[in-house]
Write a protein that holds these residues in place. Sequence first.
Motif, PDB file in Angstrom:
ATOM      1  N   ILE A   1       0.747  -1.283  -0.011  1.00  0.00           N
ATOM      2  CA  ILE A   1       0.169  -0.210  -0.064  1.00  0.00           C
ATOM      3  C   ILE A   1       0.989   1.292   0.111  1.00  0.00           C
ATOM      4  CG2 ILE A   1      -1.843   1.126   1.329  1.00  0.00           C
ATOM      5  CD1 ILE A   1      -2.610  -1.485   2.452  1.00  0.00           C
ATOM      6  N   SER A   2       1.765   1.046   0.534  1.00  0.00           N
ATOM      7  CA  SER A   2       3.020   2.331   0.841  1.00  0.00           C
ATOM      8  C   SER A   2       3.441   2.333  -0.607  1.00  0.00           C
ATOM      9  CB  SER A   2       4.089   2.040   2.014  1.00  0.00           C
ATOM     10  OG  SER A   2       3.505   2.144   3.106  1.00  0.00           O
ATOM     11  N   LYS A   3       3.667   1.336  -1.353  1.00  0.00           N
ATOM     12  CA  LYS A   3       4.463   1.355  -2.544  1.00  0.00           C
ATOM     13  C   LYS A   3       3.590   2.211  -3.707  1.00  0.00           C
ATOM     14  CE  LYS A   3       6.602  -2.507  -3.677  1.00  0.00           C
ATOM     15  NZ  LYS A   3       6.911  -3.802  -3.993  1.00  0.00           N
ATOM     16  N   VAL A   4       2.108   1.794  -3.469  1.00  0.00           N
ATOM     17  CA  VAL A   4       1.247   2.413  -4.338  1.00  0.00           C
ATOM     18  C   VAL A   4       1.476   3.863  -4.174  1.00  0.00           C
ATOM     19  CG1 VAL A   4      -1.359   2.777  -4.532  1.00  0.00           C
ATOM     20  CG2 VAL A   4      -0.511   0.610  -4.633  1.00  0.00           C
ATOM     21  N   GLU A   5       1.440   4.422  -2.926  1.00  0.00           N
ATOM     22  CA  GLU A   5       1.356   5.868  -2.656  1.00  0.00           C
ATOM     23  C   GLU A   5       2.769   6.409  -3.041  1.00  0.00           C
ATOM     24  OE1 GLU A   5       0.562   8.938   0.994  1.00  0.00           O
ATOM     25  OE2 GLU A   5       0.842   6.703   1.653  1.00  0.00           O
ATOM     26  N   ASP A   6       3.789   5.576  -3.074  1.00  0.00           N
ATOM     27  CA  ASP A   6       5.219   6.267  -3.376  1.00  0.00           C
ATOM     28  C   ASP A   6       5.094   6.091  -5.046  1.00  0.00           C
ATOM     29  OD1 ASP A   6       5.945   6.137  -0.929  1.00  0.00           O
ATOM     30  OD2 ASP A   6       7.359   4.164  -1.124  1.00  0.00           O
ATOM     31  N   ILE A   7       4.388   5.307  -5.693  1.00  0.00           N
ATOM     32  CA  ILE A   7       4.258   5.171  -7.108  1.00  0.00           C
ATOM     33  C   ILE A   7       3.490   6.482  -7.521  1.00  0.00           C
ATOM     34  CG2 ILE A   7       3.258   4.023  -9.155  1.00  0.00           C
ATOM     35  CD1 ILE A   7       3.881   1.348  -7.745  1.00  0.00           C
ATOM     36  N   PHE A   8       2.309   6.712  -6.911  1.00  0.00           N
ATOM     37  CA  PHE A   8       1.660   7.893  -7.537  1.00  0.00           C
ATOM     38  C   PHE A   8       2.461   9.188  -7.041  1.00  0.00           C
ATOM     39  CE2 PHE A   8      -2.387   5.322  -7.156  1.00  0.00           C
ATOM     40  CZ  PHE A   8      -2.607   5.440  -8.632  1.00  0.00           C
TER      41      PHE A   8
ATOM     42  N   LYS B   1       5.341   4.218 -15.684  1.00  0.00           N
ATOM     43  CA  LYS B   1       5.399   2.845 -16.195  1.00  0.00           C
ATOM     44  C   LYS B   1       4.075   2.356 -16.062  1.00  0.00           C
ATOM     45  CE  LYS B   1      10.119   2.560 -14.890  1.00  0.00           C
ATOM     46  NZ  LYS B   1      10.452   3.191 -13.462  1.00  0.00           N
ATOM     47  N   PRO B   2       3.220   2.069 -17.088  1.00  0.00           N
ATOM     48  CA  PRO B   2       2.031   1.617 -17.101  1.00  0.00           C
ATOM     49  C   PRO B   2       1.668   0.386 -16.144  1.00  0.00           C
ATOM     50  CG  PRO B   2       2.556   1.595 -19.268  1.00  0.00           C
ATOM     51  CD  PRO B   2       3.685   2.310 -18.371  1.00  0.00           C
ATOM     52  N   ASN B   3       2.556  -0.558 -16.354  1.00  0.00           N
ATOM     53  CA  ASN B   3       2.540  -1.875 -15.598  1.00  0.00           C
ATOM     54  C   ASN B   3       3.089  -1.982 -14.431  1.00  0.00           C
ATOM     55  OD1 ASN B   3       1.471  -3.063 -18.121  1.00  0.00           O
ATOM     56  ND2 ASN B   3       3.651  -3.316 -19.123  1.00  0.00           N
ATOM     57  N   GLU B   4       3.567  -0.971 -14.037  1.00  0.00           N
ATOM     58  CA  GLU B   4       4.223  -0.947 -12.591  1.00  0.00           C
ATOM     59  C   GLU B   4       2.849  -1.036 -11.390  1.00  0.00           C
ATOM     60  OE1 GLU B   4       7.323   1.638 -10.090  1.00  0.00           O
ATOM     61  OE2 GLU B   4       6.098   2.518 -11.591  1.00  0.00           O
TER      62      GLU B   4
ATOM     63  N   LEU C   1      -1.083  -3.533  -7.604  1.00  0.00           N
ATOM     64  CA  LEU C   1      -2.569  -3.604  -7.288  1.00  0.00           C
ATOM     65  C   LEU C   1      -2.899  -5.332  -7.331  1.00  0.00           C
ATOM     66  CD1 LEU C   1      -4.277  -0.625  -8.746  1.00  0.00           C
ATOM     67  CD2 LEU C   1      -3.439  -0.888  -6.378  1.00  0.00           C
ATOM     68  N   ARG C   2      -2.469  -6.062  -8.199  1.00  0.00           N
ATOM     69  CA  ARG C   2      -2.655  -7.402  -8.328  1.00  0.00           C
ATOM     70  C   ARG C   2      -1.935  -8.334  -6.941  1.00  0.00           C
ATOM     71  NH1 ARG C   2      -2.117  -7.470 -13.535  1.00  0.00           N
ATOM     72  NH2 ARG C   2       0.179  -7.745 -13.592  1.00  0.00           N
ATOM     73  N   ASP C   3      -0.851  -7.808  -6.366  1.00  0.00           N
ATOM     74  CA  ASP C   3      -0.355  -8.461  -5.368  1.00  0.00           C
ATOM     75  C   ASP C   3      -1.273  -7.947  -4.153  1.00  0.00           C
ATOM     76  OD1 ASP C   3       1.688  -9.285  -6.928  1.00  0.00           O
ATOM     77  OD2 ASP C   3       3.173  -7.857  -6.293  1.00  0.00           O
ATOM     78  N   ILE C   4      -1.539  -6.970  -4.018  1.00  0.00           N
ATOM     79  CA  ILE C   4      -2.637  -6.550  -3.105  1.00  0.00           C
ATOM     80  C   ILE C   4      -3.722  -7.030  -2.857  1.00  0.00           C
ATOM     81  CG2 ILE C   4      -3.799  -4.513  -2.182  1.00  0.00           C
ATOM     82  CD1 ILE C   4      -1.797  -2.766  -2.795  1.00  0.00           C
TER      83      ILE C   4
ATOM     84  N   THR D   1     -10.199   4.346  -6.223  1.00  0.00           N
ATOM     85  CA  THR D   1      -9.378   5.498  -6.264  1.00  0.00           C
ATOM     86  C   THR D   1      -8.149   5.136  -7.287  1.00  0.00           C
ATOM     87  OG1 THR D   1     -10.137   6.122  -4.067  1.00  0.00           O
ATOM     88  CG2 THR D   1      -8.296   7.269  -4.835  1.00  0.00           C
ATOM     89  N   CYS D   2      -7.678   4.017  -6.660  1.00  0.00           N
ATOM     90  CA  CYS D   2      -6.332   3.820  -7.663  1.00  0.00           C
ATOM     91  C   CYS D   2      -6.589   3.493  -9.211  1.00  0.00           C
ATOM     92  CB  CYS D   2      -5.865   2.555  -7.185  1.00  0.00           C
ATOM     93  SG  CYS D   2      -4.720   2.509  -5.519  1.00  0.00           S
ATOM     94  N   ALA D   3      -7.612   2.991  -9.454  1.00  0.00           N
ATOM     95  CA  ALA D   3      -8.223   2.739 -10.578  1.00  0.00           C
ATOM     96  C   ALA D   3      -8.351   3.962 -11.374  1.00  0.00           C
ATOM     97  CB  ALA D   3      -9.392   1.967 -10.792  1.00  0.00           C
ATOM     98  N   ASP D   4      -9.049   5.106 -10.706  1.00  0.00           N
ATOM     99  CA  ASP D   4      -9.360   6.369 -11.305  1.00  0.00           C
ATOM    100  C   ASP D   4      -7.874   7.056 -11.786  1.00  0.00           C
ATOM    101  OD1 ASP D   4     -12.081   6.055 -11.093  1.00  0.00           O
ATOM    102  OD2 ASP D   4     -12.056   7.263  -9.162  1.00  0.00           O
ATOM    103  N   HIS D   5      -7.026   6.952 -10.824  1.00  0.00           N
ATOM    104  CA  HIS D   5      -5.772   7.615 -11.091  1.00  0.00           C
ATOM    105  C   HIS D   5      -5.019   6.944 -11.946  1.00  0.00           C
ATOM    106  CE1 HIS D   5      -6.799   9.853  -7.172  1.00  0.00           C
ATOM    107  NE2 HIS D   5      -5.746  10.720  -7.565  1.00  0.00           N
ATOM    108  N   SER D   6      -5.006   5.843 -11.931  1.00  0.00           N
ATOM    109  CA  SER D   6      -4.203   4.754 -13.015  1.00  0.00           C
ATOM    110  C   SER D   6      -4.744   5.322 -14.273  1.00  0.00           C
ATOM    111  CB  SER D   6      -4.244   3.401 -12.917  1.00  0.00           C
ATOM    112  OG  SER D   6      -3.442   3.064 -11.559  1.00  0.00           O
ATOM    113  N   MET D   7      -6.176   5.174 -14.575  1.00  0.00           N
ATOM    114  CA  MET D   7      -6.754   5.313 -15.836  1.00  0.00           C
ATOM    115  C   MET D   7      -6.368   6.886 -16.357  1.00  0.00           C
ATOM    116  SD  MET D   7      -8.328   4.108 -18.297  1.00  0.00           S
ATOM    117  CE  MET D   7      -8.969   2.438 -17.795  1.00  0.00           C
TER     118      MET D   7
END
Length: 192
Positions: A73-80, A92-95, A100-103, A138-144
């Motif tokens: 979860i921290s990694k997601v925040e760091d990526i954003f 990086k789109p796949n990162e 998220l798949r691991d989560i 929220t992650c999906a919205d931001h990733s999209m």
Amino acid sequence: MINELISYLELNQPIATILTGVLAIIAVILSQIWLDLRQKRDHTHQIELQNIEIILKKKEELIDNINYQIKDISKVEDIFDSWSSDFLTNYKPNEMSQVLRDIDNRVNKIHIIIQLYLEDYIPYINKISNEASDFLETCADHSMAARFGEKDFQKLNQIDIAEQCNSYTVSYMHLSAHIIEPELISKYPLKV
């Protein structure tokens, strides 16, 4: 009275032999009953210890999964955050999809462990599921938005991601604290 009994048995040897045999049989039966009860008690105790050991192993596995979940979860925040600071270099789109798949996979593992071994913590599954759906949405919205480019990504409120990550992390930390110290459940009940 005992002296009379001994005198009688000395005079009647066959009765003394029979009485000695009966006493020996009674002693063997009583010792066998005592041994059987002791073995049953030991067996029950061993089963209880094995059950406790399984529960402890599952709690350890659950806490490990929770710790990995919090790191991801921290990694997601760091990526954003990295996308916000320098989108063109860091995007990086796949990162994000891999994290998220691991989560999501780990959420399922955590739920299975709780449902099978730690039924007292089932209410936490519901809270975590609610937090997970908000977090993933929220992650999906931001990733999209990021897929459409930096301009669309920057339009979104980045504080939403931080709030969702924090809320999701806190729900796991709450669960972890209650697994480590079960008496905290009564002091600090789960707020759904």
